[in-house]
Design a protein around this motif. Structure first.
Motif, PDB file in Angstrom:
ATOM      1  N   ILE A 163       1.151  -1.628  -0.073  1.00 27.68           N
ATOM      2  CA  ILE A 163       0.201   0.001   0.243  1.00 27.68           C
ATOM      3  C   ILE A 163       1.191   1.353   0.319  1.00 27.68           C
ATOM      4  N   ILE A 164       2.072   1.228   0.879  1.00 26.31           N
ATOM      5  CA  ILE A 164       3.179   2.592   1.088  1.00 26.31           C
ATOM      6  C   ILE A 164       3.382   2.890  -0.738  1.00 26.31           C
ATOM      7  N   LEU A 165       4.161   1.565  -0.874  1.00 25.77           N
ATOM      8  CA  LEU A 165       4.620   1.458  -2.579  1.00 25.77           C
ATOM      9  C   LEU A 165       3.621   2.272  -3.202  1.00 25.77           C
ATOM     10  N   PHE A 166       2.154   1.933  -3.291  1.00 22.18           N
ATOM     11  CA  PHE A 166       1.588   2.588  -4.326  1.00 22.18           C
ATOM     12  C   PHE A 166       1.036   3.774  -4.065  1.00 22.18           C
ATOM     13  N   PHE A 167       0.941   3.725  -2.967  1.00 21.01           N
ATOM     14  CA  PHE A 167       0.714   5.191  -2.346  1.00 21.01           C
ATOM     15  C   PHE A 167       1.711   6.517  -2.447  1.00 21.01           C
ATOM     16  N   SER A 168       2.750   5.711  -2.377  1.00 22.53           N
ATOM     17  CA  SER A 168       4.171   7.173  -2.816  1.00 22.53           C
ATOM     18  C   SER A 168       4.358   7.068  -4.615  1.00 22.53           C
ATOM     19  N   SER A 169       4.334   6.636  -4.854  1.00 25.36           N
ATOM     20  CA  SER A 169       4.408   6.234  -6.666  1.00 25.36           C
ATOM     21  C   SER A 169       3.312   6.708  -6.852  1.00 25.36           C
ATOM     22  N   CYS A 170       2.464   6.718  -6.328  1.00 26.46           N
ATOM     23  CA  CYS A 170       1.158   8.216  -7.116  1.00 26.46           C
ATOM     24  C   CYS A 170       1.728   9.479  -6.679  1.00 26.46           C
ATOM     25  N   LEU A 171       2.346   9.397  -5.226  1.00 21.79           N
ATOM     26  CA  LEU A 171       2.286  10.923  -5.036  1.00 21.79           C
ATOM     27  C   LEU A 171       3.289  11.641  -5.886  1.00 21.79           C
ATOM     28  N   LEU A 172       4.807  10.730  -5.887  1.00 18.00           N
ATOM     29  CA  LEU A 172       5.205  11.323  -6.984  1.00 18.00           C
ATOM     30  C   LEU A 172       5.023  11.907  -8.558  1.00 18.00           C
ATOM     31  N   ALA A 173       4.107  10.866  -8.584  1.00 17.27           N
ATOM     32  CA  ALA A 173       3.851  10.901 -10.640  1.00 17.27           C
ATOM     33  C   ALA A 173       2.864  12.345 -10.520  1.00 17.27           C
ATOM     34  N   GLN A 174       2.223  13.154  -8.864  1.00 18.06           N
ATOM     35  CA  GLN A 174       1.764  14.289  -8.760  1.00 18.06           C
ATOM     36  C   GLN A 174       2.841  15.438  -8.480  1.00 18.06           C
ATOM     37  N   GLN A 175       4.633  15.399  -8.523  1.00 19.99           N
ATOM     38  CA  GLN A 175       5.180  16.121  -8.616  1.00 19.99           C
ATOM     39  C   GLN A 175       5.326  17.715  -9.982  1.00 19.99           C
ATOM     40  N   ASN A 176       5.129  18.604  -9.091  1.00 19.06           N
ATOM     41  CA  ASN A 176       5.716  19.717 -10.606  1.00 19.06           C
ATOM     42  C   ASN A 176       7.105  19.508 -11.650  1.00 19.06           C
ATOM     43  N   THR A 177       6.092  19.121 -12.875  1.00 22.96           N
ATOM     44  CA  THR A 177       7.852  19.336 -13.443  1.00 22.96           C
ATOM     45  C   THR A 177       7.692  20.668 -14.371  1.00 22.96           C
ATOM     46  N   PRO A 178       8.614  21.146 -14.776  1.00 21.58           N
ATOM     47  CA  PRO A 178       8.580  22.606 -14.967  1.00 21.58           C
ATOM     48  C   PRO A 178       7.395  22.178 -16.845  1.00 21.58           C
ATOM     49  N   THR A 179       7.180  23.158 -16.861  1.00 21.73           N
ATOM     50  CA  THR A 179       6.022  22.725 -18.399  1.00 21.73           C
ATOM     51  C   THR A 179       6.665  24.487 -19.169  1.00 21.73           C
ATOM     52  N   PRO A 180       6.404  24.054 -20.691  1.00 21.59           N
ATOM     53  CA  PRO A 180       7.216  24.806 -21.430  1.00 21.59           C
ATOM     54  C   PRO A 180       7.331  26.365 -20.575  1.00 21.59           C
ATOM     55  N   LYS A 181       6.052  26.485 -20.303  1.00 21.17           N
ATOM     56  CA  LYS A 181       5.845  28.543 -19.881  1.00 21.17           C
ATOM     57  C   LYS A 181       6.269  28.683 -18.746  1.00 21.17           C
ATOM     58  N   THR A 182       6.663  27.561 -18.067  1.00 17.33           N
ATOM     59  CA  THR A 182       8.228  28.093 -16.467  1.00 17.33           C
ATOM     60  C   THR A 182       8.727  27.668 -17.020  1.00 17.33           C
ATOM     61  N   GLN A 183       9.712  27.055 -18.453  1.00 23.22           N
ATOM     62  CA  GLN A 183      10.995  27.749 -18.742  1.00 23.22           C
ATOM     63  C   GLN A 183      11.516  28.635 -18.424  1.00 23.22           C
ATOM     64  N   ASN A 184      13.059  29.213 -19.031  1.00 25.70           N
ATOM     65  CA  ASN A 184      13.262  29.559 -19.610  1.00 25.70           C
ATOM     66  C   ASN A 184      12.696  30.686 -20.253  1.00 25.70           C
ATOM     67  N   GLN A 185      11.887  32.095 -20.421  1.00 29.18           N
ATOM     68  CA  GLN A 185      11.592  32.813 -20.885  1.00 29.18           C
ATOM     69  C   GLN A 185      12.603  33.498 -22.088  1.00 29.18           C
ATOM     70  N   PHE A 186      13.728  33.900 -21.706  1.00 28.65           N
ATOM     71  CA  PHE A 186      14.580  34.693 -22.445  1.00 28.65           C
ATOM     72  C   PHE A 186      14.640  34.041 -23.742  1.00 28.65           C
ATOM     73  N   TRP A 187      15.394  33.212 -23.912  1.00 34.13           N
ATOM     74  CA  TRP A 187      15.324  32.223 -25.251  1.00 34.13           C
ATOM     75  C   TRP A 187      14.335  31.841 -26.051  1.00 34.13           C
ATOM     76  N   ARG A 188      12.814  32.182 -25.703  1.00 29.83           N
ATOM     77  CA  ARG A 188      11.538  32.461 -26.747  1.00 29.83           C
ATOM     78  C   ARG A 188      12.108  34.019 -27.646  1.00 29.83           C
ATOM     79  N   ASN A 189      12.911  34.790 -27.095  1.00 30.73           N
ATOM     80  CA  ASN A 189      12.681  35.660 -27.328  1.00 30.73           C
ATOM     81  C   ASN A 189      13.747  36.401 -28.521  1.00 30.73           C
ATOM     82  N   VAL A 190      14.693  35.327 -28.402  1.00 35.93           N
ATOM     83  CA  VAL A 190      16.057  36.023 -29.122  1.00 35.93           C
ATOM     84  C   VAL A 190      15.868  34.894 -30.461  1.00 35.93           C
ATOM     85  N   GLN A 191      16.621  36.005 -31.059  1.00 36.94           N
ATOM     86  CA  GLN A 191      16.525  36.103 -32.730  1.00 36.94           C
ATOM     87  C   GLN A 191      17.980  36.044 -33.345  1.00 36.94           C
TER      88      GLN A 191
END
Length: 180
Positions: free
Chosen positions: A17-45
């Motif tokens: 039960i602990i292993l099952f719920f811990s894997s579910c909890l890890l799946a809910q971690q916040n990973t950086p989305t493209p919107k939260t990644q460094n915006q600087f390089w998106r504005n460089v040409q």
């Protein structure tokens, strides 16, 4: 069922039960989305220019990479490098190198206004005489305007610091500018 086997089965079930719920909890971690990644390089040409010119005993090779940062759809600021090799057979060979700072303003999408400050080191070696070789700095301040379509702009610029000792043949110069 004995008391020991019940405890062992309960422990095993608890671990599962602990292993099952811990894997579910890890799946809910916040990973950086493209919107939260460094915006600087998106504005460089990146862009620049390449030039080749050949004639009767004349060679002109230029390489000028540059990059700009778009603050918004109206304004951008950038830097560039430049190297140029000029040679007139039996007369001179010249190396020009330096950098520039450019500001771009787009009052409407199709029109681009520019201001560029350029500083170049000029090394000229006259054939047949080392005493006539020259090394000096050349500064240009170009104000320009052009028609913009997509990533390309075609227009003209004028060197407001032009004088008779300037390295350019004319203060007025056409340009094509492309940034990706």
């Amino acid at each position: 069922m004995t008391k020991n086997s019940f405890l062992e089965d309960s422990k095993s079930l608890l671990v599962i039960i602990i292993l099952f719920f811990s894997s579910c909890l890890l799946a809910q971690q916040n990973t950086p989305t493209p919107k939260t990644q460094n915006q600087f390089w998106r504005n460089v040409q990146f862009g620049g220019g390449i030039g080749l010119g050949f004639g009767s005993g004349y060679t002109d090779i230029a390489l000028a990479p540059s990059a700009i940062y778009n603050f918004n759809e109206y304004a951008a600021l950038g830097v560039g490098l430049q190297y140029k090799y000029l040679k007139q057979r039996d007369y001179y060979a010249s190396h020009l190198y330096g950098g520039s700072v450019i500001g771009l303003f787009n009052p409407i999408h199709e029109i681009q206004l520019s201001a560029e400050l350029e500083q170049l080191r000029v090394n000229v070696n006259l054939d047949g005489s080392n005493s006539n070789s020259q090394d000096y700095w050349n500064t240009g301040l170009f104000l320009g305007a052009g028609y913009r379509s997509g990533n390309a702009t075609i227009g003209a610029r004028y060197n407001v610091l032009n004088d008779k000792n300037n390295i350019y043949g004319s203060a007025f110069m056409p340009f094509i500018r492309v940034y990706f």
